[in-house]
Design a protein around this motif. Structure first.
Motif, short mmCIF file in Angstrom:
data_model
loop_
_atom_site.label_atom_id
_atom_site.label_comp_id
_atom_site.label_asym_id
_atom_site.label_seq_id
_atom_site.Cartn_x
_atom_site.Cartn_y
_atom_site.Cartn_z
N SER A 287 -1.84 -41.35 5.18
CA SER A 287 -1.20 -42.66 5.39
C SER A 287 0.04 -42.83 4.54
O SER A 287 0.96 -43.57 4.90
CB SER A 287 -2.19 -43.79 5.07
N GLY A 288 0.09 -42.17 3.38
CA GLY A 288 1.22 -42.33 2.47
C GLY A 288 1.22 -43.65 1.74
O GLY A 288 2.21 -44.02 1.10
N LYS A 289 0.09 -44.39 1.80
CA LYS A 289 0.00 -45.67 1.10
C LYS A 289 -0.04 -45.43 -0.41
O LYS A 289 -0.62 -44.46 -0.90
CB LYS A 289 -1.25 -46.43 1.52
N LEU A 290 0.57 -46.35 -1.14
CA LEU A 290 0.62 -46.24 -2.60
C LEU A 290 -0.67 -46.79 -3.20
O LEU A 290 -1.04 -47.95 -2.98
CB LEU A 290 1.82 -47.02 -3.13
N ARG A 291 -1.36 -45.94 -3.96
CA ARG A 291 -2.61 -46.35 -4.59
C ARG A 291 -2.44 -46.66 -6.07
O ARG A 291 -3.22 -47.41 -6.65
CB ARG A 291 -3.66 -45.24 -4.41
N SER A 292 -1.41 -46.06 -6.71
CA SER A 292 -1.23 -46.29 -8.14
C SER A 292 0.22 -46.07 -8.52
O SER A 292 0.90 -45.20 -7.95
CB SER A 292 -2.12 -45.33 -8.94
N ILE A 293 0.70 -46.88 -9.48
CA ILE A 293 2.03 -46.71 -10.05
C ILE A 293 1.92 -46.97 -11.54
O ILE A 293 1.50 -48.05 -11.97
CB ILE A 293 3.07 -47.65 -9.39
N THR A 294 2.26 -45.95 -12.34
CA THR A 294 2.18 -46.06 -13.80
C THR A 294 3.42 -45.41 -14.41
O THR A 294 4.13 -44.66 -13.76
CB THR A 294 0.92 -45.37 -14.36
#
Length: 305
Positions: A287-294
């Motif tokens: 899907s390419g959905k973003l699950r985490s950004i740190t």
């Protein structure tokens, strides 16, 4: 690669010299004092009329927009296609003014990586000293060109303006690297990051809804999709100059193939400050959905340019 150190908690360079990073330091030539003319050599009216004024610094040549093809860089990473342009009248600007001029044209100052690729495609680009978007680790920004060949690299404080320095503008492109990842997949992964970058720079939080998974970790806390959108809506409202540019990303795929990670060098700007950080994105495979950004590392803390 645009990031925010302030956003690590999601609460989301300047002397007057220019040092050469590609050659050993040399002492600036001293200007010899001019001797006063003897009284007998005083200018007569006719001599005053014939004395020519000092010439003004010439305008630097503009370079019309041209496509720089995608290529494999020396380190093995893949840099996507982008356009490079240097407009007339862009000399004599400090870094921030040069970047603002590029943003007004729908682009950004070329990163150091983009400038190198553009110069290799057309070595004539090296003739003019040019600001890049890329910050140096301690202070200032990398300046490229101003000599013969594409190897000259210096660092200048962001507040320093020179009539002999220009500011080339580029469209977004990043260098993508990934061990054992096929080039086609690398390009797809890089496109996903660039699509996210474009949406962030448009500063329309609602448009981020389609990028987030149902639950997404935003720096310090896990949030619902709606909560994550609200975080960015607040940030965009607070910082009208919010911007992010990813210069290069190192992609990796874990053994379970359920997700993939992008460790990206990001140049960020907000609240009148510029920083350079490592942002780690975790995307859902397929899907390419973003699950985490740190933000696990800081290359240079946010400061006024």
């Amino acid at each position: 690669m645009f990031v925010r150190v302030g956003m690590v908690a999601l609460s989301l360079v300047l002397g007057t010299g220019c040092r050469d990073e590609s050659a050993s330091p040399t002492k600036a030539p001293e200007t010899a004092p001019s001797a006063a003319p003897p009284a007998s050599a005083a200018l007569t009216p006719s001599r005053v009329e014939s004395a020519a004024p000092s010439p003004a610094a010439p305008s630097l040549p503009a370079l019309p927009s041209r496509k720089v093809p995608s290529k494999t860089l020396a380190d093995g990473s893949l840099l996507g296609e982008f356009s490079f342009e240097r407009a007339a009248g862009d000399e004599g600007m400090a870094w921030l003014a040069a970047e603002d001029a590029c943003v007004a044209a729908g682009k950004h100052l070329c990163t150091a990586t983009q400038w190198q690729a553009a110069c290799e495609a057309d070595p004539a680009i090296s003739a003019v000293e040019t600001w890049t978007l890329t910050p140096e680790r301690d202070a200032g920004f990398f300046v490229r060109g101003g000599g013969v060949g594409c190897g000259r690299k210096t660092v200048a404080p962001g507040a320093q303006a020179s009539p002999f320095r220009a500011g080339a503008c580029c469209t977004p492109a990043l260098a993508a690297a990934g061990r054992d990842i096929q080039p086609a997949m690398l390009r797809a992964m890089a496109k996903n990051v660039l699509d996210l970058e474009r949406t962030l720079n448009a500063r329309r939080a609602s448009a981020l809804t389609g990028f987030f998974d149902e639950r997404v970790r935003v720096f310090l806390k896990e949030k619902s999709r709606a909560e994550a959108v609200a975080v960015f809506e607040y940030e965009f409202g607070k910082y009208e100059d919010y911007a992010a540019v990813h210069e290069l990303c190192d992609f990796s795929v874990p053994a379970d193939n359920e997700t993939y990670t992008a460790d990206c060098r990001k140049i960020s700007r907000f609240g009148g400050k510029v920083g350079h950080v490592l942002t780690r994105y975790v995307f859902v495979a397929g899907s390419g959905k973003l699950r985490s950004i740190t933000d696990p590392a800081i290359y240079r803390a946010f400061a006024e340019p």
